[in-house]
Design a protein around this motif. Structure first.
Motif, PDB file in Angstrom:
ATOM      1  N   GLU A   1     -28.989 101.517 -26.036  1.00 55.66           N
ATOM      2  CA  GLU A   1     -28.070 100.912 -27.005  1.00 55.66           C
ATOM      3  C   GLU A   1     -28.435 101.323 -28.432  1.00 55.66           C
ATOM      4  OE1 GLU A   1     -26.076  96.570 -28.120  1.00 55.66           O
ATOM      5  OE2 GLU A   1     -27.144  96.872 -26.230  1.00 55.66           O
ATOM      6  N   ALA A   2     -29.722 101.293 -28.751  1.00 51.16           N
ATOM      7  CA  ALA A   2     -30.156 101.688 -30.093  1.00 51.16           C
ATOM      8  C   ALA A   2     -29.976 103.188 -30.311  1.00 51.16           C
ATOM      9  CB  ALA A   2     -31.617 101.300 -30.304  1.00 51.16           C
TER      10      ALA A   2
ATOM     11  N   ARG B   1     -21.746  99.457 -33.073  1.00 48.61           N
ATOM     12  CA  ARG B   1     -22.662  98.759 -32.167  1.00 48.61           C
ATOM     13  C   ARG B   1     -21.898  98.002 -31.088  1.00 48.61           C
ATOM     14  NH1 ARG B   1     -27.110  96.315 -36.484  1.00 48.61           N
ATOM     15  NH2 ARG B   1     -28.317  98.246 -36.733  1.00 48.61           N
ATOM     16  N   HIS B   2     -20.796  97.379 -31.478  1.00 42.82           N
ATOM     17  CA  HIS B   2     -19.981  96.660 -30.492  1.00 42.82           C
ATOM     18  C   HIS B   2     -19.390  97.635 -29.476  1.00 42.82           C
ATOM     19  CE1 HIS B   2     -17.347  93.627 -28.795  1.00 42.82           C
ATOM     20  NE2 HIS B   2     -16.314  94.430 -28.987  1.00 42.82           N
ATOM     21  N   ALA B   3     -18.875  98.765 -29.955  1.00 41.28           N
ATOM     22  CA  ALA B   3     -18.295  99.764 -29.055  1.00 41.28           C
ATOM     23  C   ALA B   3     -19.342 100.308 -28.090  1.00 41.28           C
ATOM     24  CB  ALA B   3     -17.672 100.899 -29.864  1.00 41.28           C
ATOM     25  N   VAL B   4     -20.555 100.533 -28.584  1.00 39.38           N
ATOM     26  CA  VAL B   4     -21.633 101.029 -27.723  1.00 39.38           C
ATOM     27  C   VAL B   4     -21.965 100.002 -26.644  1.00 39.38           C
ATOM     28  CG1 VAL B   4     -24.085 101.637 -27.641  1.00 39.38           C
ATOM     29  CG2 VAL B   4     -22.632 102.562 -29.453  1.00 39.38           C
TER      30      VAL B   4
ATOM     31  N   GLY C   1     -19.401  98.602 -19.500  1.00 44.83           N
ATOM     32  CA  GLY C   1     -18.311  99.108 -18.673  1.00 44.83           C
ATOM     33  C   GLY C   1     -18.711 100.276 -17.797  1.00 44.83           C
ATOM     34  N   ALA C   2     -19.633 101.103 -18.289  1.00 46.84           N
ATOM     35  CA  ALA C   2     -20.052 102.287 -17.534  1.00 46.84           C
ATOM     36  C   ALA C   2     -21.230 102.010 -16.613  1.00 46.84           C
ATOM     37  CB  ALA C   2     -20.412 103.413 -18.502  1.00 46.84           C
ATOM     38  N   GLY C   3     -21.720 100.765 -16.619  1.00 40.70           N
ATOM     39  CA  GLY C   3     -22.805 100.411 -15.713  1.00 40.70           C
ATOM     40  C   GLY C   3     -24.179 100.778 -16.213  1.00 40.70           C
ATOM     41  N   PHE C   4     -24.340 100.895 -17.537  1.00 41.75           N
ATOM     42  CA  PHE C   4     -25.644 101.247 -18.099  1.00 41.75           C
ATOM     43  C   PHE C   4     -26.336 100.060 -18.750  1.00 41.75           C
ATOM     44  CE2 PHE C   4     -23.587 105.358 -17.921  1.00 41.75           C
ATOM     45  CZ  PHE C   4     -24.607 106.201 -17.510  1.00 41.75           C
TER      46      PHE C   4
END
Length: 220
Positions: free
Chosen positions: A81-82, A201-204, A210-213
């Motif tokens: 995420e970072a 950050r919200h989009a990430v 959603g992509a399972g990460f």
């Protein structure tokens, strides 16, 4: 080979050519000005590059190379995420500062003269960035679930394209279309305001879930 401030003359010519094309556009940019800025002669510029068209192509190739050298690295697989937030913010800012936007507009205005440059720019900027993201996502899954079979390569490419659009497309398109002001300075020369940080950050976070990460979705 002649050097200026320790740099080979052709490199100096290309760098000042970038600035000249950005400031004046292709048509109004003069080889005389490029030569003057490079502290050389127009004849020398032509001896290295042959034509204004060739110099323009070399300048664009150098601008693309500089763009990628300035992008944040995707290295730490323990905190996607970072890492992805920093990468998306860097990509967005490098794409939307004044010089980059002007260069993109010059390329668009010369689309009929240089019919291949738009595709080249997309391939060497967008698709290359997507390759970096796809490789990183693959590495994240390998780190988190080394014993689980990974997704097909095309799945990572598709996810990378989705990610880049989710996190940066709105800013890039709005700036290019003059719906928002470009950043006045290069983001590495002067720290830009953090206007897009919360959105990115919200989009990430949404993308990773959603992509399972997302951490809670780890496969074991």
């Amino acid at each position: 080979m002649k050097t200026i401030d320790g740099k080979p003359l052709p490199q100096v010519i290309v760098r000042v050519a970038i600035a000249t094309f950005v400031e004046h556009g292709y048509e109004k940019a003069s080889m005389d000005e490029v030569a003057a800025r490079a502290s050389t002669t127009k004849r020398t510029v032509y001896s290295h590059f042959g034509s204004k068209d060739a110099l323009f192509r070399s300048a664009l190739a150098k601008a693309v190379e500089m763009f990628h050298s300035e992008l944040p690295r995707l290295e730490d697989v323990s905190d996607p995420e970072a890492e992805l937030s920093a990468f998306a913010l860097g990509f967005s800012q490098l794409s939307t500062w004044k010089g980059a936007v002007r260069l993109q507009r010059v390329i668009m205005s010369e689309a009929e003269r240089f019919v291949d440059l738009g595709a080249m720019l997309h391939r060497n900027v967008i698709e290359k960035a997507e390759e970096l993201i796809a490789d990183y996502l693959r590495a994240v899954e390998r780190h988190r679930a080394p014993k689980v079979q990974q997704r097909p390569d095309e799945a990572y490419v598709m996810l990378a394209s989705l990610f880049l659009n989710m996190t940066t497309a709105r800013q890039r398109f709005a700036t290019l279309m003059q719906a928002r002001q470009p950043l006045p300075d290069h983001p590495l020369a002067k720290t830009p305001p953090d206007l897009d940080v919360p959105e990115i950050r919200h989009a990430v976070a949404v993308f990773l879930r959603g992509a399972g990460f997302a951490q809670s979705d780890d496969r074991t």
